[in-house]
Design a protein around this motif. Structure first.
Motif, PDB file in Angstrom:
ATOM      1  N   GLY B  35      -7.126  26.992  45.130  1.00  0.00           N
ATOM      2  CA  GLY B  35      -7.352  28.725  45.594  1.00  0.00           C
ATOM      3  C   GLY B  35      -8.153  30.221  45.726  1.00  0.00           C
ATOM      4  N   TRP B  36      -9.674  30.035  44.789  1.00  0.00           N
ATOM      5  CA  TRP B  36     -10.426  30.209  45.348  1.00  0.00           C
ATOM      6  C   TRP B  36     -11.508  29.765  46.813  1.00  0.00           C
ATOM      7  CZ3 TRP B  36     -14.248  33.587  44.084  1.00  0.00           C
ATOM      8  CH2 TRP B  36     -15.343  33.478  44.885  1.00  0.00           C
ATOM      9  N   LEU B  37     -10.876  28.090  47.091  1.00  0.00           N
ATOM     10  CA  LEU B  37     -11.573  28.134  48.651  1.00  0.00           C
ATOM     11  C   LEU B  37     -10.691  29.799  49.589  1.00  0.00           C
ATOM     12  CD1 LEU B  37     -12.300  24.667  48.111  1.00  0.00           C
ATOM     13  CD2 LEU B  37     -13.799  26.450  48.427  1.00  0.00           C
ATOM     14  N   LEU B  38      -9.516  29.128  48.880  1.00  0.00           N
ATOM     15  CA  LEU B  38      -8.732  29.897  50.310  1.00  0.00           C
ATOM     16  C   LEU B  38      -8.815  31.156  49.825  1.00  0.00           C
ATOM     17  CD1 LEU B  38      -4.929  28.317  50.113  1.00  0.00           C
ATOM     18  CD2 LEU B  38      -6.710  28.879  51.732  1.00  0.00           C
ATOM     19  N   SER B 335      -6.273  16.136  49.406  1.00  0.00           N
ATOM     20  CA  SER B 335      -8.068  15.453  48.836  1.00  0.00           C
ATOM     21  C   SER B 335      -9.076  15.527  48.856  1.00  0.00           C
ATOM     22  CB  SER B 335      -7.537  14.404  48.015  1.00  0.00           C
ATOM     23  OG  SER B 335      -7.198  13.122  48.869  1.00  0.00           O
ATOM     24  N   LEU B 336      -8.644  15.640  50.225  1.00  0.00           N
ATOM     25  CA  LEU B 336      -9.611  16.130  51.667  1.00  0.00           C
ATOM     26  C   LEU B 336     -10.520  17.408  51.441  1.00  0.00           C
ATOM     27  CD1 LEU B 336      -7.845  14.242  55.319  1.00  0.00           C
ATOM     28  CD2 LEU B 336      -9.593  13.470  53.796  1.00  0.00           C
ATOM     29  N   VAL B 337      -9.840  18.193  50.729  1.00  0.00           N
ATOM     30  CA  VAL B 337     -11.083  18.747  50.025  1.00  0.00           C
ATOM     31  C   VAL B 337     -11.811  19.046  49.989  1.00  0.00           C
ATOM     32  CG1 VAL B 337     -10.526  21.378  49.132  1.00  0.00           C
ATOM     33  CG2 VAL B 337      -8.561  20.869  50.611  1.00  0.00           C
ATOM     34  N   TRP B 338     -12.005  17.620  48.919  1.00  0.00           N
ATOM     35  CA  TRP B 338     -12.560  17.138  47.884  1.00  0.00           C
ATOM     36  C   TRP B 338     -13.114  16.220  48.681  1.00  0.00           C
ATOM     37  CZ3 TRP B 338      -8.177  18.769  45.888  1.00  0.00           C
ATOM     38  CH2 TRP B 338      -7.886  20.633  46.140  1.00  0.00           C
ATOM     39  N   LEU B 339     -12.825  15.370  49.156  1.00  0.00           N
ATOM     40  CA  LEU B 339     -13.731  13.701  49.012  1.00  0.00           C
ATOM     41  C   LEU B 339     -13.214  13.613  50.391  1.00  0.00           C
ATOM     42  CD1 LEU B 339     -11.293  11.575  46.994  1.00  0.00           C
ATOM     43  CD2 LEU B 339     -13.516  11.957  46.269  1.00  0.00           C
ATOM     44  N   PRO B 340     -14.016  12.392  51.007  1.00  0.00           N
ATOM     45  CA  PRO B 340     -14.287  12.287  52.075  1.00  0.00           C
ATOM     46  C   PRO B 340     -12.972  10.919  52.358  1.00  0.00           C
ATOM     47  CG  PRO B 340     -16.004  11.162  50.547  1.00  0.00           C
ATOM     48  CD  PRO B 340     -15.577  11.739  49.702  1.00  0.00           C
TER      49      PRO B 340
END
Lengths: 445, 370
Positions: B35-38, B335-340
């Motif tokens: 939410g924060w990222l958005l 999860s691509l937001v956080w992971l490769p």
């Protein structure tokens, strides 16, 4: 008084070991293993002669099956602790092997490699690798305590895949902790520490063209008189070391199996509720058994890869776990001797066998060129010509595929018809004395 | 739970199962971060919408492939490790049929039957796609379902039926044998190596505007999602409203009781394999359609993810498999937001292991619907 007092505790221990060896050699198990090994050697000598190998080639063939049999024997013995003794269904064998090998590599690979390690002495690396596999085993054993067999199977397989994918990930291809550069090589794989056998025989074991040292040149000269090349000598020394390792693991597991600990494990396998009712903390016993098995899988993986000097994640695909399982089922779960027999039978006959058959058949029968596709081969059947189909089946890649089909069929056949393995019901009884037959010694291994 | 504990409400529940509480917190933290990222613009709405759409496609394929697995799991009580290779068999049989329908006359039979393989076959000239050759695609889908259904029954007859009285583990080991034999028979017959099917062709797509940008939705993706949804709906109707469905649910619940009540259990098993096999084959065909390529390890590579979907939804629950599939699909893309990219699957497997540990009955609460 007796000899024993004069020779002191060390002497009496040596005596005890000698007695142990003597009593073991006189058991039917030892004879069985010996006869089986000699039969395999005989068979593969004949095969090599048929293929027209020279003496060096024959010796090298025997080295190869010894090496593979040894590796699989250790892995099957490890799996037998988990499945045969404690009834834990682990299909993540490849993952525990991978953790062992990669940890060893990261600890002991030279700092000068493309994907450098820490450069620690090899024994530290091996111990570290085995410990890492043990720790992962303990982690995996947490679910083992609360899950049904099929859930545990899925968890262990997923764990092995996680391990493999993490080592394969470009994230860890090269990384650094503080100022220390490390790397797993990602999909490119990484070089391992120098084969310890080379350090015995060469002055500069790290270099390809290094001159042999005193011991090396003496041994190589003797071998070359018999027409055997130095690389084959090295291989044989390694394989011999592996056989000794199998012997040690076997001895250890026999001791464990016959100890109070092992008897509880067998009781757990036979009837966990009864074991718990008798006041045993069965969960603790299962965790320990799982950890011991995983440690040995790590060791098996290390001994397997160390001879090749190179590791990559394709060597730890789930198929390798199934190889070990087939070998265990061939030998019969629950039997240590069966595990060794199963490992050797799998490695030499099922794994290596089909390729030798292919080479012999194509060497003696002219089947002609293989057709482009199965369609062409089957189309030729219309003209009652079987040779294209045979030629197609005998091509290099197709024999590899058919070998795995055969493996699947063998697995299905065994589980349907002989779930107790080739050796029949050889489960060791849980009680220290055999209650069913008081006339004979408990000699099952 | 005692009076006092229940008075504590959520906190009491958290105290009773600290691990679950921690996992909830971790999940909430991820959502909050998202939410924060958005909000802060660290993650564009277009990117997020793209992840959600890709996740839905993946999820529908896992879900559809998982329905068949969930059926056999609930009725026969064993984890079928050959399920992935049934997916592959379905895809291959269906695509051979589609190739034959589309290309017969213009191309040699041998190249069509091998999907190219050792022969050169220009898939651009063949021009297979939902819009260009709908008939070939429908034919392929039907053949995939039919072939896999028959194959599943045949395997059951040869391998699993003689072992009905054996433990789930013995059946599992046998299914590993089936998986190996099946996959490498396919490799033997068609030779390894990925095949291009529809890849490289321009398939029509629509751009759906989202905020400042847009995401592209292709015809094959829509086909996968729509057909999968229809098939799942049909499965629901069969399970819920037919006598067969009632019998299947009764058997999943208690086989002995079902037999005592007069349910012909062997016939139900046969129908389960037919239905499950057909859905599995269709899933394989659709996954290959959406990807545009096909390899012999297609199903095996999907197997653990299918298991993840089935486990997340609660083993043996068909609806759970559908929901679990979509959750695994969306969360793995998200999860691509956080992971490769290379660790996404690792995260999915970790979620599966966690679910098995914390809530082995799955998030649907262990309702064994069939």
């Amino acid at each position: 008084m007796s000899d024993q007092d004069r020779r002191g505790p060390v002497g009496s221990r040596v005596d005890a070991v000698a007695d142990g060896v003597r009593s073991f050699v006189s058991t039917s198990d030892a004879r069985l293993l010996l006869v089986f090994a000699l039969t395999l050697y005989g068979l593969f000598t004949v095969v090599s002669v048929l293929l027209g190998y020279n003496f060096n080639g024959i010796v090298d063939t025997l080295r190869r099956i010894t090496f593979l049999s040894g590796v699989y024997a250790i892995l099957v013995l490890a799996l037998n602790v988990q499945w045969g003794y404690a009834g834990l269904f682990n299909i993540g064998v490849a993952g525990f092997m991978a953790v062992g090998v990669y940890t060893m590599a990261i600890l002991s690979s030279p700092t000068t490699n493309t994907f450098p390690g820490l450069g620690l002495p090899l024994p530290i690396g091996i111990v570290g690798g085995v410990l890492a596999a043990t720790v992962l085993g303990l982690l995996a054993a947490l679910p083992a305590l609360r899950l049904r067999g099929d859930y545990l199977a899925i968890v262990t397989l997923a764990m092995a895949e996680i391990v493999r994918r993490v080592f394969r990930s470009p994230v860890f291809q090269e990384f650094s902790i503080g100022s220390v550069q490390l790397g797993t090589g990602g999909s490119r794989g990484m070089n391992l520490p120098e084969n310890p056998i080379r350090t015995l025989f060469y002055q500069n074991p790290g270099e390809a063209g290094s001159p042999p040292n005193g011991l090396g040149s003496a041994l190589f000269d003797a071998a070359s008189a018999a027409g055997i090349e130095p690389s084959v000598v090295e291989g044989w020394v390694y394989a011999t070391m592996l056989v000794v390792a199998v012997g040690l693991v076997y001895w250890l597991l026999r001791r464990v199996g016959n100890s109070p600990f092992g008897r509880v494990l067998k009781a757990v396998r036979e009837d966990e509720v009864v074991a718990r009712a008798l006041g045993k903390d069965t969960r603790l016993f299962k965790v320990k058994a799982f950890a011991v098995g995983c440690a040995l899988m790590g060791l098996g993986g290390i001994l397997w890869r160390l001879s090749g000097g190179y590791v990559s994640t394709t060597m730890f695909q789930p198929i390798y776990t199934f190889y070990v399982f087939v070998a265990l089922i061939i030998g019969g779960a629950g039997s240590n001797t069966g595990s060794i027999l199963g490992g050797a039978a799998f490695a030499s006959l099922l794994f290596e066998g089909p390729n030798f058959v292919r080479r012999i058949v194509t060497g003696y029968v002219d089947v002609g060129a293989a057709p482009n596709s199965l369609y062409d081969a089957i189309a030729a059947l219309g003209g009652l010509d079987l040779t294209p189909l045979v030629a197609y089946s005998l091509s290099d890649v197709n024999v590899s595929a058919l070998r795995l089909v055969l493996l699947g069929v063998v697995l299905i056949y065994l589980i349907q018809n002989r779930p107790e393995g080739l050796l029949g019901h050889r489960k060791e009884v849980a009680s220290p004395i055999d209650l069913t037959d008081r006339g004979t010694e408990e000699g099952d291994g | 739970m005692t009076e006092r504990e229940s008075g504590w409400g959520l906190l009491g529940a958290a105290g009773a199962r600290p691990l679950v509480a921690i996992l909830w917190l971790v999940g909430l933290a991820f959502l909050a971060h998202l939410g924060w990222l958005l909000y802060s613009g660290g993650l564009g709405t277009v990117t997020l919408a793209g992840y959600l759409w890709e996740g839905t496609i993946l999820g529908m394929s896992y879900g559809l492939a998982g329905v068949g697995l969930a059926m056999t799991y609930s009725i026969l009580s064993f984890a079928n490790f050959a399920h992935g290779d049934l997916v592959t068999s379905g895809a291959i049989s269906g695509w051979i049929a589609a190739f034959l329908v589309a290309g017969l006359g213009d191309f040699s039979i041998r190249s069509l039957v091998h999907l190219g393989g050792p022969y050169t076959l220009n898939t651009n000239t063949l021009g297979l796609s939902v819009t260009n050759a709908p008939l070939a695609i429908v034919a392929g889908l039907v053949v995939a379902a039919a072939f896999t259904a028959v194959l599943a029954v045949a395997i059951d007859r040869i391998v699993f039926r003689p072992m009905r009285d054996q433990s789930g583990i013995a059946l599992l080991i046998a299914s590993v044998g089936v998986a190996l034999a099946l996959r490498y028979l396919l490799v033997f017959g068609l030779q390894a190596g990925p095949r291009g099917l529809t890849a490289g062709q321009v398939t029509p797509s629509v751009a759906i505007p989202i905020g400042v940008g847009s995401i592209s939705v292709g015809a094959h993706e829509i086909t996968l999602v729509v057909v999968a949804a229809l098939l799942m709906l049909a499965t629901h109707v069969v399970l819920r409203y037919t006598k067969l469905g009632t019998a299947m649910r009764a058997m999943a619940d208690n086989e002995d009781l079902a037999r005592v009540t007069g349910i012909p259990t062997e016939r139900v098993v046969l129908t389960t394999w037919l239905l499950g096999g057909a859905l599995t084959g269709a899933a394989g065909f659709l996954v290959a359609l959406e990807r545009g390529t096909l390899s012999m390890s297609l199903g095996w590579d999907l197997l653990l993810l299918i298991f993840a979907a089935v486990i997340l939804g609660g083993i043996g629950s068909v609806y759970g498999a559908m929901v679990g599939g979509v959750i695994i699909g969306i969360s793995s893309r998200l999860s691509l937001v956080w992971l490769p990219e290379s660790l996404v699957v690792v995260a999915a497997f970790l979620v599966m292991i966690t679910v098995l540990l914390v809530r082995p009955s799955g998030i649907m609460g262990g309702v064994r619907t069939a």
